[in-house]
Design a protein around this motif. Sequence first.
Motif, PDB file in Angstrom:
ATOM      1  N   SER A  32     -74.658  47.405 -19.971  1.00  0.00           N
ATOM      2  CA  SER A  32     -73.707  47.166 -18.872  1.00  0.00           C
ATOM      3  C   SER A  32     -74.388  46.433 -17.726  1.00  0.00           C
ATOM      4  O   SER A  32     -73.797  45.535 -17.115  1.00  0.00           O
ATOM      5  CB  SER A  32     -73.099  48.483 -18.387  1.00  0.00           C
ATOM      6  N   ILE A  35     -74.766  42.777 -18.797  1.00  0.00           N
ATOM      7  CA  ILE A  35     -73.495  42.061 -18.722  1.00  0.00           C
ATOM      8  C   ILE A  35     -73.141  41.740 -17.275  1.00  0.00           C
ATOM      9  O   ILE A  35     -72.732  40.622 -16.955  1.00  0.00           O
ATOM     10  CB  ILE A  35     -72.375  42.877 -19.402  1.00  0.00           C
ATOM     11  N   LEU A  58     -66.015  41.269 -13.023  1.00  0.00           N
ATOM     12  CA  LEU A  58     -66.660  42.094 -14.040  1.00  0.00           C
ATOM     13  C   LEU A  58     -67.805  42.882 -13.436  1.00  0.00           C
ATOM     14  O   LEU A  58     -68.959  42.503 -13.523  1.00  0.00           O
ATOM     15  CB  LEU A  58     -67.158  41.212 -15.195  1.00  0.00           C
ATOM     16  N   LEU A  71     -63.237  46.362 -19.681  1.00  0.00           N
ATOM     17  CA  LEU A  71     -63.856  45.637 -20.796  1.00  0.00           C
ATOM     18  C   LEU A  71     -62.800  45.036 -21.720  1.00  0.00           C
ATOM     19  O   LEU A  71     -62.914  43.884 -22.136  1.00  0.00           O
ATOM     20  CB  LEU A  71     -64.780  46.564 -21.588  1.00  0.00           C
ATOM     21  N   ALA A  93     -69.568  42.073 -24.075  1.00  0.00           N
ATOM     22  CA  ALA A  93     -68.592  43.049 -23.569  1.00  0.00           C
ATOM     23  C   ALA A  93     -67.894  43.752 -24.735  1.00  0.00           C
ATOM     24  O   ALA A  93     -67.655  44.967 -24.688  1.00  0.00           O
ATOM     25  CB  ALA A  93     -67.573  42.360 -22.668  1.00  0.00           C
TER      26      ALA A  93
END
Length: 133
Positions: A32, A35, A58, A71, A93
């Motif tokens: 996470s 990302i 995001l 997500l 993701a």
Amino acid sequence: MKMLLSLIALLSAALIANAAPPTCYSRVLSLSKEITESFKELQTSKAVDSCVEMLPSLYLDIHNYCVLAKLRDFVAYPRCERVLEVSELKEKARSLYTIMISYCRRDLVFLTDDCSALENPILPPIEPSIIES
């Protein structure tokens, strides 16, 4: 000699402790963060397509139950398929979502379900040493 053996035993124990496989939680947490950082880099990059500006935000907090919907929405966003970086980010993701709902389903604990916190995150303050340099 006794001291040397103690030191060797201590170092061996430290190596064994570091050799433990990552837990589901640590894998989800690191992915996470990866990302989120990749998304920030993509948005600040000068050589990106104009569609990147239209992507949904995001920010991922794996302790927030709403992250699953976030997500899903990001992966299902229909634009920017032609931008390689966006496709790669969507794939990461998708992987994170799959890990969270299947492999780590019983290991994760969600502390909140505040979806607005994912839209307007409260970020930690920037250290003064970073600002000055």
